[in-house]
Design an enzyme around this catalytic site. Structure first.
Site, PDB file in Angstrom:
ATOM      1  CG  ASP A  16      -2.182   0.790   1.051  1.00  0.00           C
ATOM      2  OD1 ASP A  16      -2.221   1.644   0.161  1.00  0.00           O
ATOM      3  OD2 ASP A  16      -3.138   0.570   1.827  1.00  0.00           O
ATOM      4  CG  HIS A 209      -5.395   4.941   3.941  1.00  0.00           C
ATOM      5  ND1 HIS A 209      -4.319   5.046   3.095  1.00  0.00           N
ATOM      6  CD2 HIS A 209      -5.864   3.682   3.781  1.00  0.00           C
ATOM      7  CE1 HIS A 209      -4.144   3.907   2.442  1.00  0.00           C
ATOM      8  NE2 HIS A 209      -5.082   3.055   2.831  1.00  0.00           N
ATOM      9  CB  CYS A 240      -6.112   3.549  -3.157  1.00  0.00           C
ATOM     10  SG  CYS A 240      -6.816   2.827  -4.632  1.00  0.00           S
ATOM     11  CG  ASN A 249      -1.669   2.555   4.553  1.00  0.00           C
ATOM     12  OD1 ASN A 249      -1.268   2.825   3.436  1.00  0.00           O
ATOM     13  ND2 ASN A 249      -2.553   1.611   4.784  1.00  0.00           N
TER      14      ASN A 249
HETATM   15  P1  HMG Z   1      -8.333  -4.893 -16.764  1.00  0.00           P
HETATM   16  O1  HMG Z   1      -7.522  -4.022 -17.625  1.00  0.00           O
HETATM   17  O2  HMG Z   1      -9.833  -4.737 -16.784  1.00  0.00           O
HETATM   18  O3  HMG Z   1      -7.917  -6.403 -17.007  1.00  0.00           O
HETATM   19  O4  HMG Z   1      -7.842  -4.741 -15.284  1.00  0.00           O
HETATM   20  P2  HMG Z   1      -8.275  -7.388 -18.136  1.00  0.00           P
HETATM   21  O5  HMG Z   1      -8.716  -8.621 -17.419  1.00  0.00           O
HETATM   22  O6  HMG Z   1      -9.199  -6.771 -19.165  1.00  0.00           O
HETATM   23  O7  HMG Z   1      -6.824  -7.613 -18.796  1.00  0.00           O
HETATM   24  C1  HMG Z   1      -6.162  -6.605 -19.524  1.00  0.00           C
HETATM   25  C2  HMG Z   1      -4.680  -6.951 -19.655  1.00  0.00           C
HETATM   26  O8  HMG Z   1      -4.082  -6.937 -18.378  1.00  0.00           O
HETATM   27  C3  HMG Z   1      -4.414  -8.350 -20.224  1.00  0.00           C
HETATM   28  O9  HMG Z   1      -3.193  -8.276 -20.945  1.00  0.00           O
HETATM   29  C4  HMG Z   1      -4.199  -9.168 -18.978  1.00  0.00           C
HETATM   30  O10 HMG Z   1      -3.405 -10.313 -19.184  1.00  0.00           O
HETATM   31  C5  HMG Z   1      -3.481  -8.193 -18.078  1.00  0.00           C
HETATM   32  P3  HMG Z   1      -3.173  -8.186 -22.538  1.00  0.00           P
HETATM   33  O11 HMG Z   1      -3.933  -9.370 -23.002  1.00  0.00           O
HETATM   34  O12 HMG Z   1      -3.826  -6.887 -22.868  1.00  0.00           O
HETATM   35  O13 HMG Z   1      -1.678  -8.203 -22.832  1.00  0.00           O
HETATM   36  N1  HMG Z   1      -3.712  -8.516 -16.673  1.00  0.00           N
HETATM   37  C6  HMG Z   1      -2.754  -8.772 -15.779  1.00  0.00           C
HETATM   38  N2  HMG Z   1      -1.419  -8.808 -15.862  1.00  0.00           N
HETATM   39  C7  HMG Z   1      -0.743  -9.120 -14.737  1.00  0.00           C
HETATM   40  N3  HMG Z   1      -1.351  -9.412 -13.578  1.00  0.00           N
HETATM   41  C8  HMG Z   1      -2.679  -9.378 -13.452  1.00  0.00           C
HETATM   42  C9  HMG Z   1      -3.432  -9.051 -14.598  1.00  0.00           C
HETATM   43  N4  HMG Z   1      -4.755  -8.937 -14.795  1.00  0.00           N
HETATM   44  C10 HMG Z   1      -4.908  -8.613 -16.082  1.00  0.00           C
HETATM   45  N5  HMG Z   1      -3.264  -9.653 -12.287  1.00  0.00           N
HETATM   46  C11 HMG Z   1      -7.485  -5.401 -13.040  1.00  0.00           C
HETATM   47  C12 HMG Z   1      -8.453  -5.399 -14.205  1.00  0.00           C
HETATM   48  C13 HMG Z   1      -8.233  -5.794 -11.801  1.00  0.00           C
HETATM   49  C14 HMG Z   1      -6.380  -6.403 -13.321  1.00  0.00           C
HETATM   50  C15 HMG Z   1      -6.880  -3.963 -12.922  1.00  0.00           C
HETATM   51  O14 HMG Z   1      -7.944  -3.075 -12.791  1.00  0.00           O
HETATM   52  C16 HMG Z   1      -5.945  -3.827 -11.763  1.00  0.00           C
HETATM   53  O15 HMG Z   1      -4.846  -4.364 -11.784  1.00  0.00           O
HETATM   54  N6  HMG Z   1      -6.373  -3.083 -10.714  1.00  0.00           N
HETATM   55  C17 HMG Z   1      -5.607  -2.968  -9.486  1.00  0.00           C
HETATM   56  C18 HMG Z   1      -5.614  -1.569  -8.969  1.00  0.00           C
HETATM   57  C19 HMG Z   1      -4.877  -1.539  -7.666  1.00  0.00           C
HETATM   58  O16 HMG Z   1      -3.932  -2.279  -7.437  1.00  0.00           O
HETATM   59  N7  HMG Z   1      -5.304  -0.624  -6.784  1.00  0.00           N
HETATM   60  C20 HMG Z   1      -4.679  -0.441  -5.498  1.00  0.00           C
HETATM   61  C21 HMG Z   1      -4.889  -1.569  -4.560  1.00  0.00           C
HETATM   62  S1  HMG Z   1      -6.441  -1.515  -3.700  1.00  0.00           S
HETATM   63  C22 HMG Z   1      -6.128  -0.474  -2.360  1.00  0.00           C
HETATM   64  O17 HMG Z   1      -5.114   0.175  -2.299  1.00  0.00           O
HETATM   65  C23 HMG Z   1      -7.120  -0.447  -1.234  1.00  0.00           C
HETATM   66  C24 HMG Z   1      -6.638  -1.229   0.013  1.00  0.00           C
HETATM   67  O18 HMG Z   1      -5.399  -0.728   0.479  1.00  0.00           O
HETATM   68  C25 HMG Z   1      -7.692  -1.105   1.139  1.00  0.00           C
HETATM   69  C26 HMG Z   1      -8.114   0.339   1.419  1.00  0.00           C
HETATM   70  O19 HMG Z   1      -7.252   1.196   1.685  1.00  0.00           O
HETATM   71  O20 HMG Z   1      -9.321   0.567   1.368  1.00  0.00           O
HETATM   72  C27 HMG Z   1      -6.478  -2.725  -0.306  1.00  0.00           C
HETATM   73 MG    MG Z   2      -5.117   1.016   1.726  1.00  0.00          MG
END
Ligand code: HMG
Ligand code: MG
Length: 300
Positions: A16, A209, A240, A249
Site C-alpha cells: 500500500d 489511512h 490508493c 496509511n
Molecule cells: P483490466 O484491464 O480490466 O484487465 O484490469 P483485463 O482482465 O481486461 O486484462 C487486460 C490486460 O491486463 C491483459 O493483458 C491481462 O493479461 C493483463 P493483454 O492481453 O492486454 O496483454 N492482466 C494482468 N497482468 C498481470 N497481472 C494481473 C493481470 N490482470 C490482467 N493480475 C485489473 C483489471 C483488476 C487487473 C486492474 O484493474 C488492476 O490491476 N487493478 C488494481 C488496482 C490496484 O492495485 N489498486 C490499489 C490496490 S487496492 C487499495 O489500495 C485499497 C486497500 O489498500 C484497502 C483500502 O485502503 O481501502 C487494499
Molecule cells: Mg489502503
C-alpha cells in the site's frame, strides 16, 4: 475502556505504501527493505501486489521481489491478487497468503478494478477457490467503508452486504478499509457495532489511512470493541492511486508507539522498526510523515 493484551500489526508498507509513490523504488531496495522489516518482530508483511502492472507500475517487479526476499518461518508474506492471472503469478512464487479486494461503493470499485461490484464476486470466487485448493489462506479487503472519493457517504448496509459475500466465498479475515482516511471515532463505533453483530471480532481487521489525522483515535475505538488486528504502513506511507485524496496509511511506528506505551504487546522491536523506516526514507529521498520519524529527525 477495555483494551486487549496483544495486537497483531499487519505491515502493508511494501504494497500500500509503495503503490502510491511517484518514483519507482529499485527492486533490490524493496528486497532489502522487506528483509529489514523481517527483522522487526512483525509477523505479517504484505510485500507486493500481483495486479496489472499497467495499473500499478510501481509494483511491476512483484515476482522478483517475492522470489528474492529472505523468508522467515514465523512470518506470513502476503500479496494482493485481483483475478486469476494475479493468482497464477502469486502461486508461481509460492506466496504464503493471498488478499483479495473490492469496494463497498460502485464507483470506486469500477475505477480501481474495472468492474461493477456484482461482476467482481464471480472473479473473486474463482480466485478464492483456487487459492484455497492450493493450500493458501485468503484474506479480504473492503475499501471505502467509511466514505468514497466519488460517491461520498457509503451505507453500512453496503459494507455488510459485501462483507457477508466475501466471508461466504471463504476468506478467513476481513480488513475494513478507510481508503481515503475520512473515518471518525463515532462512525467507527457505529459501523463496527453493526459488523460485530454478524462476524466475530477475531475475523475483523481495521485498515485506516490517516488523511484527516483520526487514524489513532479510530484504532482506540476499535480496540475497545475487541478488534486486535490492524493494518499499517511504516512511516505513514501509502494510498490508493485510484482514490483521489487518499494519503498515507496509519504509520506502523506511531501505532506501535501508542500500543507499546499502553502496555499492549505487538512483538515488534522499536529499534529495528526505526532502522527499517530510516532505510526506506533514504531510498525515497523524502521525509516520512509519521510522528515517530519527525521526532527521529529532530533528535538526530
Ligand atoms: P483490466 O484491464 O480490466 O484487465 O484490469 P483485463 O482482465 O481486461 O486484462 C487486460 C490486460 O491486463 C491483459 O493483458 C491481462 O493479461 C493483463 P493483454 O492481453 O492486454 O496483454 N492482466 C494482468 N497482468 C498481470 N497481472 C494481473 C493481470 N490482470 C490482467 N493480475 C485489473 C483489471 C483488476 C487487473 C486492474 O484493474 C488492476 O490491476 N487493478 C488494481 C488496482 C490496484 O492495485 N489498486 C490499489 C490496490 S487496492 C487499495 O489500495 C485499497 C486497500 O489498500 C484497502 C483500502 O485502503 O481501502 C487494499
Ligand atoms: Mg489502503
Amino acid at each position: 475502556m477495555d483494551f486487549p493484551k496483544t495486537v497483531t500489526i499487519k505491515e502493508v508498507g511494501p504494497r500500500d505504501g509503495l503503490q502510491n509513490e511517484k518514483q519507482f523504488i529499485q527492486t533490490e531496495d524493496k528486497i532489502e527493505w522487506i528483509n529489514l522489516l523481517s527483522e522487526t518482530g512483525l509477523s505479517y508483511i504484505e510485500i507486493t501486489s500481483f495486479v496489472n502492472p499497467k495499473w500499478i507500475p510501481q509494483l511491476v517487479d512483484a515476482i522478483e521481489v517475492s522470489k528474492s526476499i529472505i523468508r522467515k518461518k514465523d512470518i506470513t508474506y502476503a500479496a494482493l491478487v485481483p483475478n486469476e492471472r494475479g493468482l497464477q503469478r502469486a502461486l508461481e512464487v509460492n506466496i504464503d497468503e493471498v488478499s483479495v479486494f473490492m469496494s463497498a461503493s460502485e464507483t470506486h470499485n469500477r475505477k480501481n478494478i474495472n468492474k461493477s461490484i456484482s461482476e467482481t464476486f464471480p472473479v473473486l470466487k474463482l480466485v478464492i477457490n483456487e487459492a484455497i485448493a492450493s493450500g493458501k489462506k485468503v484474506r479480504g479487503y473492503v475499501s471505502t467503508v467509511f466514505g468514497c472519493p466519488y460517491e461520498g457517504k457509503v451505507s453500512t448496509d453496503a459494507v455488510l452486504s459485501v462483507s457477508e459475500q466475501l466471508f461466504s466465498l471463504g476468506i478467513y479475515e476481513l480488513s475494513l478499509g478507510d481508503t481515503i482516511g475520512v473515518a471518525n471515532p463515532k462512525q467507527v463505533e457505529d459501523v463496527l457495532t453493526e459488523v460485530l453483530k454478524r462476524f466475530p471480532s477475531e475475523k475483523i481487521a481495521m485498515h485506516f489511512h490517516n488523511t484527516s489525522g483520526t487514524a489513532l483515535a479510530n484504532v482506540l475505538v476499535a480496540l475497545n470493541l475487541g478488534i486486535t488486528n490492524f493494518d499499517s504502513a511504516l512511516g505513514g506511507l501509502g494510498g490508493c492511486p485510484y482514490a483521489p485524496g487518499a494519503s498515507g496509511n496509519l504509520a506502523t511506528d506511531d501505532l506501535h508507539y501508542m500500543l507499546n506505551s499502553m502496555g499492549i504487546d505487538t512483538g515488534i522491536k522499536r529499534k529495528q522498526l526505526i532502522q527499517a523506516a530510516l532505510f526506506i526514507e533514504e531510498k525515497l529521498g523524502n521525509p516520512l510523515s509519521s510522528y515517530t520519524m519527525r521526532k527521529e529527525r529532530r533528535e538526530n
